[in-house]
Design a protein around this motif. Structure first.
Motif, PDB file in Angstrom:
ATOM      1  N   ASP A  31     -22.027 -27.234   4.391  1.00 45.34           N
ATOM      2  CA  ASP A  31     -22.135 -26.987   5.818  1.00 45.34           C
ATOM      3  C   ASP A  31     -23.281 -27.843   6.343  1.00 45.34           C
ATOM      4  N   GLU A  32     -23.429 -27.840   7.647  1.00 47.69           N
ATOM      5  CA  GLU A  32     -24.497 -28.600   8.283  1.00 47.69           C
ATOM      6  C   GLU A  32     -25.847 -28.267   7.648  1.00 47.69           C
ATOM      7  N   GLY A  33     -26.635 -29.306   7.386  1.00 47.60           N
ATOM      8  CA  GLY A  33     -27.963 -29.099   6.818  1.00 47.60           C
ATOM      9  C   GLY A  33     -28.030 -29.228   5.315  1.00 47.60           C
ATOM     10  N   ALA A  34     -26.894 -29.430   4.665  1.00 48.47           N
ATOM     11  CA  ALA A  34     -26.861 -29.595   3.207  1.00 48.47           C
ATOM     12  C   ALA A  34     -26.054 -30.837   2.855  1.00 48.47           C
ATOM     13  N   SER A  35     -26.453 -31.496   1.771  1.00 49.21           N
ATOM     14  CA  SER A  35     -25.767 -32.710   1.335  1.00 49.21           C
ATOM     15  C   SER A  35     -25.987 -32.892  -0.161  1.00 49.21           C
ATOM     16  N   ASP A  36     -25.516 -34.015  -0.687  1.00 46.10           N
ATOM     17  CA  ASP A  36     -25.733 -34.316  -2.105  1.00 46.10           C
ATOM     18  C   ASP A  36     -27.210 -34.425  -2.446  1.00 46.10           C
ATOM     19  N   SER A  37     -28.013 -34.800  -1.463  1.00 50.30           N
ATOM     20  CA  SER A  37     -29.413 -35.096  -1.755  1.00 50.30           C
ATOM     21  C   SER A  37     -30.422 -34.118  -1.157  1.00 50.30           C
ATOM     22  N   THR A  38     -30.022 -33.357  -0.117  1.00 50.48           N
ATOM     23  CA  THR A  38     -31.011 -32.594   0.652  1.00 50.48           C
ATOM     24  C   THR A  38     -30.475 -31.249   1.121  1.00 50.48           C
ATOM     25  N   GLN A 103     -30.909 -29.500  17.017  1.00 47.01           N
ATOM     26  CA  GLN A 103     -31.373 -30.886  16.884  1.00 47.01           C
ATOM     27  C   GLN A 103     -31.637 -31.259  15.423  1.00 47.01           C
ATOM     28  N   ASP A 104     -32.438 -30.434  14.751  1.00 45.01           N
ATOM     29  CA  ASP A 104     -32.732 -30.728  13.341  1.00 45.01           C
ATOM     30  C   ASP A 104     -31.560 -30.396  12.430  1.00 45.01           C
ATOM     31  N   LYS A 105     -30.676 -29.518  12.905  1.00 43.53           N
ATOM     32  CA  LYS A 105     -29.451 -29.150  12.181  1.00 43.53           C
ATOM     33  C   LYS A 105     -29.760 -28.634  10.769  1.00 43.53           C
ATOM     34  N   VAL A 106     -30.575 -27.577  10.727  1.00 48.87           N
ATOM     35  CA  VAL A 106     -30.947 -26.979   9.444  1.00 48.87           C
ATOM     36  C   VAL A 106     -29.789 -26.175   8.863  1.00 48.87           C
ATOM     37  N   PHE A 107     -29.832 -26.008   7.552  1.00 51.35           N
ATOM     38  CA  PHE A 107     -28.819 -25.234   6.846  1.00 51.35           C
ATOM     39  C   PHE A 107     -28.977 -23.746   7.146  1.00 51.35           C
ATOM     40  N   CYS A 108     -30.234 -23.296   7.202  1.00 50.52           N
ATOM     41  CA  CYS A 108     -30.494 -21.902   7.538  1.00 50.52           C
ATOM     42  C   CYS A 108     -31.914 -21.765   8.066  1.00 50.52           C
ATOM     43  N   ASN A 126     -26.825 -15.076  14.761  1.00 51.47           N
ATOM     44  CA  ASN A 126     -25.599 -14.453  14.278  1.00 51.47           C
ATOM     45  C   ASN A 126     -24.370 -14.984  15.003  1.00 51.47           C
ATOM     46  N   GLN A 127     -24.514 -15.285  16.300  1.00 51.60           N
ATOM     47  CA  GLN A 127     -23.399 -15.889  17.031  1.00 51.60           C
ATOM     48  C   GLN A 127     -23.097 -17.284  16.502  1.00 51.60           C
ATOM     49  N   LYS A 128     -24.144 -18.008  16.123  1.00 53.04           N
ATOM     50  CA  LYS A 128     -23.992 -19.355  15.578  1.00 53.04           C
ATOM     51  C   LYS A 128     -23.590 -19.347  14.107  1.00 53.04           C
ATOM     52  N   LYS A 129     -23.649 -18.158  13.473  1.00 50.17           N
ATOM     53  CA  LYS A 129     -23.365 -18.000  12.044  1.00 50.17           C
ATOM     54  C   LYS A 129     -24.297 -18.869  11.192  1.00 50.17           C
ATOM     55  N   VAL A 130     -25.578 -18.825  11.600  1.00 44.39           N
ATOM     56  CA  VAL A 130     -26.634 -19.506  10.852  1.00 44.39           C
ATOM     57  C   VAL A 130     -27.455 -18.432  10.135  1.00 44.39           C
ATOM     58  N   PRO A 131     -27.560 -18.486   8.814  1.00 45.20           N
ATOM     59  CA  PRO A 131     -28.329 -17.461   8.101  1.00 45.20           C
ATOM     60  C   PRO A 131     -29.768 -17.352   8.593  1.00 45.20           C
ATOM     61  N   GLN A 132     -30.193 -16.125   8.815  1.00 49.06           N
ATOM     62  CA  GLN A 132     -31.568 -15.774   9.174  1.00 49.06           C
ATOM     63  C   GLN A 132     -32.076 -14.986   7.964  1.00 49.06           C
ATOM     64  N   THR A 346     -22.348 -23.763   1.447  1.00 47.49           N
ATOM     65  CA  THR A 346     -21.894 -23.301   2.753  1.00 47.49           C
ATOM     66  C   THR A 346     -22.766 -22.121   3.157  1.00 47.49           C
ATOM     67  N   ARG A 347     -22.868 -21.899   4.459  1.00 48.19           N
ATOM     68  CA  ARG A 347     -23.697 -20.795   4.929  1.00 48.19           C
ATOM     69  C   ARG A 347     -23.129 -19.447   4.489  1.00 48.19           C
ATOM     70  N   ALA A 348     -21.806 -19.362   4.448  1.00 50.34           N
ATOM     71  CA  ALA A 348     -21.180 -18.113   4.002  1.00 50.34           C
ATOM     72  C   ALA A 348     -21.499 -17.839   2.537  1.00 50.34           C
ATOM     73  N   ASN A 349     -21.475 -18.874   1.717  1.00 50.35           N
ATOM     74  CA  ASN A 349     -21.791 -18.681   0.297  1.00 50.35           C
ATOM     75  C   ASN A 349     -23.259 -18.343   0.093  1.00 50.35           C
ATOM     76  N   LEU A 350     -24.124 -18.905   0.931  1.00 48.66           N
ATOM     77  CA  LEU A 350     -25.544 -18.566   0.835  1.00 48.66           C
ATOM     78  C   LEU A 350     -25.749 -17.071   1.064  1.00 48.66           C
ATOM     79  N   MET A 351     -25.111 -16.525   2.087  1.00 47.79           N
ATOM     80  CA  MET A 351     -25.237 -15.085   2.348  1.00 47.79           C
ATOM     81  C   MET A 351     -24.581 -14.267   1.246  1.00 47.79           C
ATOM     82  N   LYS A 352     -23.487 -14.773   0.693  1.00 46.27           N
ATOM     83  CA  LYS A 352     -22.819 -14.071  -0.406  1.00 46.27           C
ATOM     84  C   LYS A 352     -23.743 -13.960  -1.612  1.00 46.27           C
ATOM     85  N   GLN A 353     -24.430 -15.052  -1.941  1.00 41.40           N
ATOM     86  CA  GLN A 353     -25.339 -15.038  -3.087  1.00 41.40           C
ATOM     87  C   GLN A 353     -26.555 -14.159  -2.801  1.00 41.40           C
TER      88      GLN A 353
END
Length: 406
Positions: A31-38, A103-108, A126-132, A346-353
């Motif tokens: 998801d946004e904010g995550a990649s192969d390197s960061t 703007q910075d497009k963080v993962f969470c 929560n509306q944006k579905k960005v983990p807090q 993914t943000r959903a998997n982050l919350m799952k873990q």
């Protein structure tokens, strides 16, 4: 038969189909904010303003992620930790978090500090579905996965903590007359609600309640009012700056009640010392982290590792500051959560873990306290132990107590 003949399914050879299936099975997901390197993590902290003593948490987190990156990152990915100063001001927090997300497009958003500040961005995230995730506040609202599935707390909740104080007072102070100082925000109200719940039918033991705003210069007038009530117990509910002021003022007035202090202000360096060690002897609070001023941890393996980390990554940092232990512990938990995500960032998997820990040991927690979560339980740490101030440090006493103990 032609041995080179290929079987086709829907215009694709069986070999190609099998190869595609294997790729899909082992495919990385981002998801946004995550990649192969960061992996980008967003954070706000009051590096300035009335709660600036908590700024050490943000500094500790920066140091922890530097260590993680020096060690190769998490599953080969470096952490890009973006921390902004919100001054403990909710409008500023909204501005900062929108920048981090849009703007910075963080993962969470990780370990954002403060009850009023987290409240200001609760619905938005929560509306944006960005983990807090693992917020730095113990308000009970952070454990509501049914209505806010993208928000999770970390530390014990204020409501339960306050119930423990109330029940200890009833068991140990005959005919207690209680004065309460309350910070006038969601955190302060959560503490008072829990305190009243703990008193139950004895709620009329509260003879005076005085509130203050975080923008107030002092709480001197409130303490004068509370002393005049004739109370012999003082429940100090506020951030370090005002907690220190309140206990010092009580001493200046010659008022010597039994004092119960909320955990979020139990730091030796930023509360007890400014209040004056002579003025805070016997103060009781709840603990869930190992206090670095407590000599019993001198040979503890976890605290030795913490000291080594401080020496390398926080040189000059105050070794008596428990909030550095806090930063170390919550960053350790976040690291483990991200590790468990593997290549499915993914943000959903982050919350799952995050919702799948079972009695997980986090360095810095008191013995007997672990992290447990589930899809219906968003309170990772749910136990505390009481401690009493003696000399220049805290002394633990009694048993580890959980929500069930209250």
């Amino acid at each position: 038969m032609n041995s080179n003949r290929r079987s086709f399914v829907g215009g694709m050879s069986a070999a190609t189909l099998l190869s595609t299936a294997r790729v899909a099975y082992g495919q990385k997901q981002y998801d946004e904010g995550a990649s192969d390197s960061t992996i980008k993590l967003g954070h706000t902290n009051p590096y300035s303003g009335p709660a600036s003593s908590y700024g050490v948490i943000g500094k500790g987190l920066q140091a922890y992620w530097k260590m993680v990156n020096d060690q190769g990152g998490i599953n080969g990915r470096k952490i890009d930790f973006i921390t902004l100063d919100d001054g403990y001001s909710p409008p500023k927090t909204v501005e900062c978090v929108r920048q981090l997300v849009e703007q910075d497009k963080v993962f969470c958003i990780f370990n954002l500090l403060g009850t009023p500040t987290n409240t200001a961005v609760h619905k938005y995230l929560n509306q944006k579905k960005v983990p807090q995730l693992y917020v730095a506040t113990g308000a009970s609202k952070w454990g509501d996965p049914q209505h806010f599935p993208w928000t999770m707390g970390y530390q014990p909740d204020y409501n339960t903590e306050a119930q423990i104080y109330a029940k200890h007072i009833l068991a140990n102070v005959k005919d207690a007359r209680i004065a309460v100082l309350m910070q006038n925000d969601d955190a302060g109200k959560d503490y008072v609600d829990g305190f009243k719940k703990g008193l139950g039918k004895d709620v009329d033991r509260i003879v005076k309640l005085a509130s203050y705003e975080v923008t107030d210069p002092t709480v001197d007038s409130q303490v004068i009012q509370l002393k005049s009530s004739g109370a012999d117990v003082f429940f100090v509910n506020g951030i370090p700056k005002f907690a220190a002021q309140a206990m010092r003022k009580a001493a200046d007035l010659g008022w010597k009640p039994r004092i119960y202090l909320v955990n979020v202000s139990a730091q030796v360096a930023s509360t007890m010392e400014p209040a004056g060690f002579d003025n805070v002897q016997g103060v009781i609070t709840a603990a869930w982290l190992k206090d670095p001023t407590d000599k019993q941890w001198d040979n503890d393996a976890e605290m030795k590792a913490w000291h080594a980390w401080m020496a390398k990554y926080m040189p000059g940092g105050n070794l008596g500051e428990v909030n550095y232990v806090y930063a170390y512990s919550v960053a350790f938990l976040m690291t483990e959560t991200l590790k468990r995500c593997g290549d499915m960032l993914t943000r959903a998997n982050l919350m799952k873990q995050a919702a799948d820990f079972r009695k997980f040991r986090v360095p810095g927690l008191l013995p007997g306290i672990t992290v447990s979560t589930s899809p219906t339980d968003f309170y990772p740490v749910q136990a505390v132990q009481l401690q009493r101030f003696k000399g220049k440090t805290w002394e633990l006493f009694g048993d580890v107590m959980s929500a069930e103990s209250t």
